[in-house]
Structures are given as C-alpha cells and as structure tokens.
Design a protein around this motif. Sequence first.
Motif, PDB file in Angstrom:
ATOM      1  N   UNK A  41      20.013  58.278 -37.298  1.00  0.00           N
ATOM      2  CA  UNK A  41      21.141  57.385 -37.566  1.00  0.00           C
ATOM      3  C   UNK A  41      20.669  55.995 -37.983  1.00  0.00           C
ATOM      4  N   UNK A  42      19.612  55.499 -37.359  1.00  0.00           N
ATOM      5  CA  UNK A  42      19.086  54.183 -37.721  1.00  0.00           C
ATOM      6  C   UNK A  42      18.510  54.189 -39.127  1.00  0.00           C
ATOM      7  N   UNK A  43      17.800  55.316 -39.498  1.00  0.00           N
ATOM      8  CA  UNK A  43      17.265  55.414 -40.859  1.00  0.00           C
ATOM      9  C   UNK A  43      18.403  55.421 -41.874  1.00  0.00           C
ATOM     10  N   UNK A  44      19.471  56.160 -41.566  1.00  0.00           N
ATOM     11  CA  UNK A  44      20.636  56.158 -42.471  1.00  0.00           C
ATOM     12  C   UNK A  44      21.248  54.771 -42.599  1.00  0.00           C
ATOM     13  N   UNK A  45      21.316  54.044 -41.463  1.00  0.00           N
ATOM     14  CA  UNK A  45      21.864  52.687 -41.512  1.00  0.00           C
ATOM     15  C   UNK A  45      20.989  51.782 -42.372  1.00  0.00           C
TER      16      UNK A  45
END
Length: 1499
Positions: free
Chosen positions: A286-290
């Motif tokens: 999720x952090x990489x997507x953000x």
Amino acid sequence: MNPYKQLPIYGDAIIHAYSGQNMGDMDPHIFAVAEEAYKQMARNNRNQSIIVSGESGAGKTVSARYAMRYFATVSKSSSNAHVEDKVLASNPITEAVGNAKTTRNDNSSRFGKYTEISFDERNQIIGANMRTYLLEKSRVVFQSENERNYHIFYQLCASAQQSEFKHLKLGSAEEFNYTRMGGNTVIEGVNDRANMVETQKTFVLLGFKEDFQMDIFKVLAAILHLGNVQITAVGNERSSVSEDDSHLEVFCELLGLESSKVAKWLCNRKIITTSETVVKPMTRPQAVNARDALAKKIYAHLFDFVVERINQALQFSGKQHTFIGVLDIYGFETFDVNSFEQFCINYANEKLQQQFNLHVFKLEQEEYMKEDIPWTLIDFYDNQPVIDLIEAKMGILELLDEECLLPHGTDENWLQKLYNNFVNKNSLFEKPRMSNTSFIIQHFADKVEYKCEGFLEKNRDTVYDMLVEILRASKFHLCANFFQENPVPSSPFGSMITVKSAKQVIKPNSKHFRTTVGSKFRSSLYLLMETLNATTPHYVRCIKPNDEKLPFEFDSKRIVQQLRACGVLETIRISAQSYPSRWTYIEFYSRYSILMTKPELSFSDKKEVCKVVLHRLIQDSNQYKFGKTKIFFRAGQVAYLEKLRLDKLRQGCVVIQKHIRGWLQRKKFLRERQAALIIQQYFRGQKTMRKAITATALKEAWAAIVIQKHCRGYLVRSLYQLIRVSTITVQAYTRGFLARRRYRKMLEEHKAVILQKYARAWLARRRFQNIRRFVLNIQLTYRVQRLQKKLEDQNRENHGLVEKLTSLATLRASDVEKVQKLEAELERAATQKQSSEEKGRRYREAVEEKLAKLQKHNSELEIQKEQMQMKLREKTEELKEKMDSLTKQLFDDVQKEERQRILLEKDFELKTQDYEKQIQSLKEEIKALKEEKTQLHLQLGKERVTCDGLKGEVSRLSKQAQTISEFKKEIELLQTQKIDVEKHVQLQKREMREKMSEITKQLLESYDIEDVRSRLSVEDLEHLNEDGELWFAYEGLKKATRVLESHFQTQKECYEKEIEALNFKVVHLSQEINHLQNLFREENDINASIRHEVARLTSENMMIPDFKQQISELEKQKQDLEIRLNEQTEKMKGELEELSNQLNHNQEEGTQRKVIAGQNEIHTKEKEKLISKIQEIQETSERLKKQFETESEVKSNFQQEASRLMLENRDLEEELDMKDRVIKKLQDQVNTLTKTIEKANDVHLPSGAKEYLGMLEYKREDEAKLIQNLILDLKPRGVVVNMIPGLPAHILFMCVRYADSRNDADMLKSFMNSAINGIKQVVKEHLEDFEMLSFWLSNTCHFLNCLKQYSGEEEFMKHNNPHQNKNCLNNFDLSEYRQILSDVAIRIYHQFIVVMENNLQPIIVPGMLEYESLQGISGLKPTGFRKRSSSIDDTDAYTMTSVLQQLSYFYSIMCQNGLDPELVRQAVKQLFFLIGAVTLNSLFLRKDMCSCRKGMQIR
C-alpha cells in the motif's frame, strides 16, 4: 506509409513544389493534403481539420509535425517571423514530456494532441493553441519489457554530469527504478544528450527563461528520486521509511518539503469520520502504491503546466479569422497486457472511426439520396454498437464510475457486473475461457483483451490527502502551485464586491465528489468531436508496413488488414463511384458566370442557365449530375472549370490592359500635340509683330493711350465726388433720425424703470419678511421643545436627588435609634470599661486619621479652587491679548473648538465619573463606619463597658457625621462657583461672537462675495452654522449680494428694453393711460393680498401671548447681557479700529467689487440723465391721478393699516430674535461648561490641532441603531435649522470609509444594504411629505457624489486636491451600489415632482385664469358659466400671489435642504411647463375663457 528511414522528400524545395498545386496534380504526399486544407481555408473562409490516424508506430506524430511545418513555411510573414518558429518549437517539447518508446514504436505518443493553428485575414499564422487528452501516467512508474519511460527522464540523466545539473544529484538511467524497468534504457540511433540540448533550445525559442527550465528539471529529478525511496515492511501490517534515506532527503530538498512528514505520511494515512480522526498504518504494497500515485500526480501536473505555458507563449493579440486543426492522437493499440489506458485509447479511436464513417460514407450516401442522384448503396462497417457498449447508459464506463463511488468497490466486483450485463447479451463483449480477471471487446480493428486489475484505481486517480497537504505547503513555489485548490486571482475585486463567508464551511470528502478520469476523458472527447464536426476534415491514414520496424519491408497481409480496419478500401470504392465536388446552383452561377454568354445570362431561371452552361462546357454528361439543390462533379471536373475560368479572366485582363495602355498613350500624344501648337502659335505671332511694327505707329499708339488715361480719370473723379456728397447727406439725416429716436426711447423707459424699481423693492421686502417670519416661528417652536425636554430632564434629576436625600434621612433616623439602643446597652457595660477604653483609643486614633485625611482633601479642594480662579484670570487676560489673532484666525479657531469639544465632552464624562467614584468612596466609608458600629455593638454586648466613655465617642462620631455633611455642602458650593465662573466665561464668549458677527458684517460689506466664498471651507461653514447668528447674518448678506449681482447683470438688458418701452409710451400716450390704470388695479390686488396677510398675522398674533411669560423671563437676562456687552464694546473699540483699517486696505484689493462699483457709477449717471425725462412723464401722470382720488384714499387707509401691522410684526420679530439668542445661549452653556472646566484645570489639552481622518468608527452590532437614528427617526427640520442639510450623507460616507479602511467586505456590504433599505423605507412611509422627500433627495445625491468623488476613478478625481485624493476608497469598488443609489435618487425625484404637481395643480386655473387682477373690466359674470359657481366672488379664491407663494415655498424648502442647483432648476422648469400646459388646456377647453374681457385680464 512509415518507411522506417529518413528520406529527402520533406525539404523546403518539396514544400514550394506542392504550394499552389491542386490535389491530384502531383504524387500523393502529406504536403498535398496540407496544401488542400490551406487552399480551402483561404478560398472558402472555413475552418479546416487534418485528422492523422493509424496504428501505433505508423508515423502519425511525424506526419502531423510535417503538416505544421508546411503551414509555417507557406504562410510565413515578414513582420511576424518568429510566430511560425514558436509553433514548430512546441513539438520537441511536447514529444520530450509526452512520448516514449514502446514495443511497436520508438517515439510513441502517450497522449492525444489537437493543435489549432490560427490565421489572420491575410492567411498568415498569428498563433496557436494546443489541447491534450489522456496522458498515460502509469508509464511514469511502470514500463513493460523493452519499453522506456518518457524521453525527458533519459535526456536529463544523460546530461547529469553537466555543471548546471549537478545540484539535481542525478546519475545514469540505470540507477533509478522508474527508468530501468524496461531493461534497455537506450534507443538505437538516438542521442539523448543531443536531444536535451535541442529541448533547451526550443524552451528558449518559446521565451522560457533558465529559471523556469530549471524549475521543471527540479520536479523531474524529484520524481526520479522519489522512485528510489526504500520502503521496508515492519511486520505484516506496517511499513516505514528511514528519514536518513539519501533519495528522500534529495526529494525533500528539491521540492522544499520536511523529510519527517513525508516519511511519516508515505507509510500512514488519515481517516476522518464524523466523530474522530484515525491515523492508520499501511502495509508495504500500500505504501509503494501511495508513493507511485504521488509520482504520477506530480508528473501529470507538470505536464499540464508545460502545455499551459506553451499555449501562453503561442497566444496572439489580434482576432482569429480562421484556423486549421491538426489532430495527432494515439492509434489503435493491443498489447499482451492491456489496461485502463489502452481501453481509453481504443475508445477514442472508435469515436474517430465513427466520425470518419459519418463523413465519408453515411453523410455522403444520404446526401446522394436526398438530391435524387442515381446511387448504389455501399456497405461499410458501422461501429456505433461498440461505442454504445462503452459510453451508453449502464455501459462499461458508467458501471466503472458507479463502482468507483462505492467505498469498498473492487475490480472484481466491477468485472462481475460486466459479465452479468453483457455476456451472452452483447455479441461485441466476450468472457475469456481461461481467465476470470479480464474481458474482450470486439473493436473495429481487432479483438482486444483487457485486464481488470487497476481499472478502479486509475479511474479514481486519487492521492492521499495528507501527502497533498504536505506538497501544498512546499517552499518550492512551482510544487505548491500544482496542488492549490483555488488559485488566487490577480485582482481581488472586479466589477462587484466579492464577500467571503465569515463561517468556515466544512469541506465534503473529495473522494466521493471528484470527477473520474473516464468521465473527464469522455467529455473532452465529446468536445473534440464537436470541433471536428464544425470544420472541414481532411484525413491522413498512416500505414505500418511491418511489425519488426525494418526499413522498406512490405507485409501485404498486415497492410491489407490495416486498410480494411480503417475503411480505406470502402473509401476507394466510394470515391470511384461518387462525386466528391459539389456546388449549389447559386454558388455555381456566381462563380462561373464569367464563362456564360449573353443569351445564357438573359434567362431568368438560374438553374436552367447552369445546365445549359455545363452542357456546353463539359461534353461528357457522366462527369456531372444535377440534384435538387446542387450540382455534383466527378474528380477533376472542378479543376477543369477553374482552368477555364482563369483563362477567361486572364483574357479579360489582357483586354483591359490593352485599352488602358492605349488610352494612356493617346493622352500623352494629345498633350504633346497641344504643346507643339502653342509653341508654333507664339513663334508665328512674334514673327508677324516684328514685320508690322514701326516707330511712328508706336508713338501714335502711346499718345492715344495717354489721352484715354486722362479722360477716363476726369470722368471717374467727377462721378465719385457726386456720389460722396449724396452719401454724406443721407448719413447725416439717418444719424440724426436714429439719435432722436434713441433719445425718445431713453426718456420713455427711464420712467418705467423707476416705477418698476419701487414696486419690485416693495414686493421683495414683503416676500423676505414673510419667509423670515415663517422661519423664525419654526425655529422658535423647535427650540422651545428642546428647552422643555431639557427642563424635564433636570426635573427628573432633581426628583432623583430628592429621593436620595429622603433615603439618607431615613438612614440617619435609623442610626439615631441604634445609638439610643447603644446608650442603653452601654450603661450595662460598666464592668468592662478598661478594655473598652483601650479599644476606644485605637478607634479614636483611626477616626482622627480619617478626619485628617478629610481635612487634607478639603484643603486640596480649596487649593484647586484658587488655582482654577488664578487660571481663569490668566485665561481671560490671554483672551484679551489674543483678540487680534482670533479675528484673523476666526474660522480656524471655530474648527479647533469643534474638535476639542468632543474631547472635552469625553473628559467631562471622565470627571463626572471621578466625582461619582469619590461620592461612592465616601458612601463606602460611611458603610465602614456602620460596620464598625455593629462590631462595637457586638463587643459591647459581650464586654459591657461603662457608658460614660462611650457616650463621648458617640458624640464625636455624630460630630464627624456633621462635618461630612458640611464637607458635602462645601463641595456643592465649589461646584456652584464653578458653574458661575463658567457662565461668566460663556457670556464673555457670547459677547465676543456678537462682536465677531458685526466684524463679519463689515467684512461682507467690503469684500467681494466670491472672495469670501473661496476663503470659507465647508467645515468652517458647518461650525459657523452650529454657532448661531454669524452664519444667519452671512446667509442674509449672501442672499442680498446674489440679488445685487443678478440685478447688475441684467440691468444693461433691462435698460435697452425699458428705453424701447418709454419711446412706445411717449408716442402712444393713450396706451400710457391704460398702463397707469393697470398699475392702480394691481395696487388694488396688492391691497387685497394685504387683507389676507392681515388676517394671517392676526391668527399668528393669537399665539404670541403664550410666549409673553417666557419673553418676560428672558428680558431680565437680556438686561444683564446688555450691561456686560457695553463693557466689552469699550474694550473692543481699539481692536475694531485696527480691523477697519485692515478692511479698508482689503477693499482696495477687491478687483471684482471695483468692477461692480464702476458699473454702479455708470448706471447712476444714466439714471440721473433719465430722471429729468421721467419727471416730465410724472407730471402727466399726476394729472391722471386726480381722476383716481377715491382709489388713492382707499389705498392710503390700507397702507396705514398695513404700516401699523408691520410695526407690530417688527416688534414681535425683535422679541423673537431676543428669545432666539437667549435660547442659543442656554444651548451653548452645556458645551461651554466642559470647555471652561478643561481650561481651568488644564488637563490633557492637546498642544496642536489633530489631523482627523474623516471616518466614523462604529461596531457591527450598532449598525441598526445608527440607521434608526440617522435615517428612520431623523427629522429634516431639526437638521436643516441647526446643522448642515447634507449631514446624514456625510456621516454615512464616513462609516463607509471606516469599513473600507478595515477592509471588511461583510461590514461594508451590510451597511450599504441597510442604508439603502432605510432610505427606501423612509421615502415609502412619507410619500406625500414634501419636506421629507426634498431632504432625502438632497442627501441621496450628496451620498452618491461622495461615493463618486472618492471612488478612486480618474474621471471623478479631476477636481480633487491632493488631500482629497488621499481619502479615496482603497479596497472596494462600489460601482454597483452607486448604480443602486442613482436608481433610488431617480425614484425619489419622480415622487418629489408628483407631490409638487399635486399641490400646485388645484391652484393653477383659479390663480392664472379665473382671478381678476383688473376688477373694473369684467364687472359682470361672463357668458358661458352655465350655473357654475363664479370664482370671482369667492373670498377664499386663489390668486396669482397664491401661485407665487406656493412656488416660493417649494423653492425655499429645496434651498434649505441643500438640493443641487441643477435639480432645483430642473424641478422649477418642470413646474413652469405644468403651469403653462394646464393654463393653455383650460383656455382651449373652457368656453367662459373665450372673451375679450378675459383676454385683457390674462394680458
């Protein structure tokens, strides 16, 4: 077709070869299509479009670039040579930031672009504008194998080692995650560093400075560093980013961010609910997507920003005449993995294919059917069902948007909805056999399988709010501007006031209300289709020869597939059978009428003419067809007709040139021939003269000329002398006749002037006395009411003091009772005497200390009293010494006193509060004594002391209470003494002002009126108006000077008219007798008016006994004032003598007064000359007067009675004047009280005059009270009499300036609306009140003029001085409120005129027509009344004086209320029009007016 190799067929020589050629004359080329579009635009003045389409890698971008280059070369102008270069320079920049390498194309456009090239009326490029569609943002963070990111990243990495880019801390492209995903970072045959230099050159060519370029490169470098930020997993549900990450630090440094916040919110997200805010950690995916979403968002903003700045650089100032649009949009794509971007690209290609089908097939065949052209329908592929599948209601895009709105929507749920709605129901939608995460759509070119993964996220295009907030607070201005929600406009105020909400509005969650990417793309595509449909399209179909990108390799099957997919085969078939060119009959007739013969043009039916012409010009009838409204041509026929037309025009030009050249040569020949003839003529004449002339002939001719000269001179002289003598004789007789006639006129008119002078003077005096008496009565009633109110207030205060005294008396009685009780108890307390004595001593010491304090306070008060007396003496001496300076600075001192009065009132209030505090402190001391008594009572009850010692203490306490009352009496005496001193000072000031009034009278007598007006400011006049007699004296003198000025201005004209009248009277003596009769009858009319005046005065005298008591009380005060006034006059004699000397000196300086005096001397001399002539006419008139002795006796009786009444009225007026003065003195006592106290105490007096800002400070909550007191409850009479008429308007504008200085839009808007509504309400409540309407019309106009004068607009500031310009409004534009106020003023003016007309109309006919000024002429009732009651015998009938009195009343009210002279003039003119119209209508419509007697009356 893309050859995959650079070929030398696109140079300038090829461009010039195709320029001006017809389509089909040369080989097919992109330049041929561009030339056709340019030619049609220039010929038909219609907008054109070039639609470049084809698969990815077919050469669309290069074709569009060459088309734009062709337009730039063909239409280049010498005056604006850089515009074309700028248009071409936009291509390298957009390709660098929007193109990338794919598996099919090394320079694939990852966005759609529609470029509008604007042309002027000369068909030259003046600018351009670019629109972009659906940038592929996912390529920033992800590339497939053998693909690259956008070119600009690799160009930047290739130039990283240069000095100008070292601060970006970049390396090679292999070092960054966002540029190495595809595996190969280099394109064969492409130099990224050289392309970077080219990109920088195009930036400079478009006018972008190095700072702007470096800002763009900073953002691009920051995106690359953001992709290298390492996110580590912490458990299964958390992740973290190290603040020491080098790439994170560089990212934050480049964009001006805080690394700690960025590191925190890359791994966490904030969830806001209705009750609380929760910070939720994110997993590593999720952090990489953000992080990737943030990178895509920044790049999308940067791309839009670059396109916007390119459009600004290509803007043009002139007017666009036509444009050519070039559409370069992504081609049909199908990859191994197709996502949301490929879906949108193919959807756009479906729309473009439909537009092509609509233009080429459907519209073409429908037009043939409509025109009844024989035609065989051709089948073609219609892709409307595929478009309906995508964009129709409950289609793929709508289901996708619906799923995006759901909080827990997923790609799988959306795909399941597609399966349920379309599988087995729509043949164009299929479900793959081996997959549950994809779907297949049958497009016009091929079947494409789409993966549903990421559709929702890409359609939402969301970035977490906290990351957006961090970037919004960036110190790097470019990054901060990217994420601003509402950009600040350049001007805070436009044509209207923008008012922000005072209450903060809670923003809804933008996640649910944000427009999705699909809906944005659909709407932009719809606008593109509208633009293309509004232009004439030209299609360029790019064909890809092979899929391996090999040069000159030809895959036949692949090419046929592309031709079939894009509809080229059907196009070839339809073009072979169709008629591409068409003209309406009118257009054909107007264009090719030059090819028609005279018999053909003689036909009336233009349709038949066109058919005949075509049969003659084109032999093959299959080459054209005749429709209902148009003529259809096969290919090449229009070009053939154009060739015939050009040949005909060329032939006609040759004929015209032939005739013009022949005419010019003939003209030249005739001119030369005429010159030769003239030369021959003179040459031949000279030759014959030389042969004929001899010496004797010359002498004889000369002698004859001399004899003729003398003979003719004698004849002319004799004729001239005869004419001269006769002319002198005629002039002498005519001049004598004119002089005698002028002399007779002067004799006749001078007598009439004297009579008119005395009559007008008497009428003017009577009118002035009436107005003065009316004004004095109104002032007296108003001031008496004010005095009564003040007396009532003082009675209430006295009543309250009496109540306080009674309460104190009751308290004292209760204290006495308590003391008696204490005495009884003290007798019982003998045993505890010693202890009580000790306590008594202590108490005695405390009491003595208090007594000492009171004595000190008393001594201080006495000292203050002496100081006040000393200071008063010093002030009186200073006032005597400064009388000279006061006379010179009278107006300045009055202004300063007005300013100080406000401060002194405030200080007086503070003083009164201090005195009240002292009284309260004394009361508190008394309460303390009472408490001590109660304590003694308790102690004595316990201890029971002896009563002898305490009796002495009680007696001492009673004495102290008596001393306290004595101290109070002394304080009251001091206050009375202060009041007496203040009254004495006030009387001195009053006497000084009276002396100043006499001085001003002398000044006004000596100075020119205009000079005095120029020296007096508006503020001085306002202060003088408040002070009293000085302003009234000045007003009276001003009116007198106005009368004198008007008299002197009109006297010359009057003299000429009066001389003519006198001459007329001398010649016609009988008419003089009639004129004298008219004069005597007018005197009878005056006597009748005197009767009415006597009756009115008697009614007024009934009110006078009510005021006698007040007058008798005020006479005593008058006597005291006279005694003091006599003392002051003796002191002021020396000062007045000095002033008179100054006045004499100033009299010499008054140039305008000298002119008036000179005119008076000239007029007096003329009057003395005419007196003798008038005396002769008076002798004749005295003979006639004997015939009217009876009338003179009646007149003398009336005059005696009128003189008696005038004497009584004068006495009453003098008494009223005295009463007015005393009332004004009483009014000024309150103001002078505060001034004298301040002068006596010398407390906080300002050393110099303060500079006031001209604003009125008020609070928001006091707005209603301000409007209520200033507008709704205000009485016009009180304002007009005691203040300036425009006071409310000035106070309203002061409030507006205060709100403007605070820059409070809500406050200003509320105040303006309240003020306008208040004025409307007052006018509505007093629709029939003339004074109220006049007052508010004046104030509304004053308020409107103030808003205009201080608005800051140059047209209203022409006559302002610098100080007035400083006071202009700074923050708001009130032009709309000025318009509203103007409308309100117009509405008030209309009602104002209606009220005057309603009051005046009933008295026009009785006063103008029915009233008989000559009573002896129509003694009988005229015929035609028909039982109508006669107006002649009415005792209450209106007369001419009634009309004049009503008009005078209207005029005086308008002048008192300060109405604009232009408005007064317009209103009086409108009343005169009414009087004339009503009188004329009555004359026409009433039979009783049609008689000779009535004619004499009207005359």
